[in-house]
Design an enzyme around this catalytic site. Structure first.
Site, PDB file in Angstrom:
ATOM      1  N   LYS A 112       0.883  -1.136  -0.158  1.00  0.00           N
ATOM      2  CA  LYS A 112      -0.019  -0.018  -0.217  1.00  0.00           C
ATOM      3  C   LYS A 112       0.792   1.311   0.044  1.00  0.00           C
ATOM      4  CE  LYS A 112      -2.095   1.485   3.725  1.00  0.00           C
ATOM      5  NZ  LYS A 112      -1.831   3.054   3.748  1.00  0.00           N
ATOM      6  N   GLU A 114       0.709   5.850  -0.187  1.00  0.00           N
ATOM      7  CA  GLU A 114      -0.159   6.947  -0.221  1.00  0.00           C
ATOM      8  C   GLU A 114      -0.215   8.021  -1.389  1.00  0.00           C
ATOM      9  OE1 GLU A 114      -0.444   7.474   4.788  1.00  0.00           O
ATOM     10  OE2 GLU A 114       0.128   9.181   3.643  1.00  0.00           O
ATOM     11  N   GLU A 180      -9.729   7.162   3.750  1.00  0.00           N
ATOM     12  CA  GLU A 180      -9.590   7.643   4.791  1.00  0.00           C
ATOM     13  C   GLU A 180      -9.993   9.117   5.516  1.00  0.00           C
ATOM     14  OE1 GLU A 180      -6.676   7.630   8.897  1.00  0.00           O
ATOM     15  OE2 GLU A 180      -5.906   6.849   6.961  1.00  0.00           O
TER      16      GLU A 180
END
Length: 263
Positions: A112, A114, A180
């Protein structure tokens, strides 16, 4: 049967809610694996809940690899998602590949990172080289200082950019995207427009799946847990029971409720 990126794509198509939790060690990973959680994220949140920092920024790739190795030894069926920490992928796509390889060799099945549109070339570069990538948009904790704190993202005019980020990472080949601290109506729109799963954390019930930080959902983090979390140890007989309740409530659409979401 082991959970794969194909499994998660089918779960989205079947409207079968996806469950993720963070974990950072062998014991909790083994426990989570036995409760039917679909993926364990070895998150850079370890900087806060394991190391006691105020942000995830101090976490290094070496530390991420160590915790990934520990988690990987504890799972049989659960997907392991290794988190690329701050400074390990932003310089170049070649740097991202080098560090993604380290996570994969430590036992991660996927990685993962960002960022939205700015990470499109990097995501495509990794995917073309056989690495499954989950993107992460909205509140990106590694950018907490630039964002001015842990704040909801995507309100007002910023919503358009988040939609473009989501469409961009899908086009680049990401197998999923974490949303998020995003207003629930925006998260619903993104979820409906994408063919890849959305994994929400503070993004409302319409996402294809949910993820929580383990220490938050067990109520054992000594600092304040975020609004979008829920303490599943309250009334639970064991940690296993708490994790099982989390899985059931996500699957049944009970969690997240309105109080865990943003408008």
């Amino acid at each position: 049967m082991a959970v794969t990126v194909t499994t998660m794509k089918k779960m989205k198509a079947d409207k079968d809610k996806i469950t993720w939790l963070t974990a950072y060690d062998y014991s909790f990973a083994s426990l989570i694996d036995g409760q039917g959680v679909d993926a364990i994220l070895v998150g850079d949140s370890l900087g806060m809940v394991m190391q006691g920092h105020d942000t995830p920024i101090p976490v290094t790739i070496e530390q991420s690899c160590y915790h990934t190795e520990c988690v990987a030894r504890g799972v049989t069926n659960t997907m392991v998602v290794g988190d690329l920490p701050f400074g390990s992928y932003q310089t170049s796509k070649e740097q991202a590949y080098e560090n993604a390889v380290k996570l994969m060799q430590s036992g991660a099945h996927t990685v993962k990172l960002e960022g939205g549109e700015l990470q499109i070339e990097t995501i495509q570069f990794l995917v073309e080289r056989g690495i499954a990538v989950c993107a992460h948009i909205g509140l990106t904790p590694q950018s907490v200082h630039q964002l001015g704190g842990f704040k909801v993202q995507g309100r007002g005019a910023a919503a358009k950019q988040l939609i473009e980020d989501a469409l961009g990472v899908e086009q680049a080949g990401a197998f999923a995207v974490v949303l998020e601290a995003v207003p629930q109506n925006l998260a619903q729109e993104i979820t409906e427009r994408l063919n890849i799963p959305t994994i929400g954390i503070g993004a409302g019930p319409a996402c294809d799946g949910q993820v929580l930080v383990l220490q938050d959902m067990l109520g054992i983090y000594p600092k304040r847990s975020p609004k979008f979390s829920k303490n599943y140890m309250q009334g639970a007989e064991s940690v296993q029971n708490a994790v099982g309740r989390y899985v059931s409530e996500v699957k049944e659409g009970i969690f997240p409720a309105e109080q865990h979401s943003f408008n």
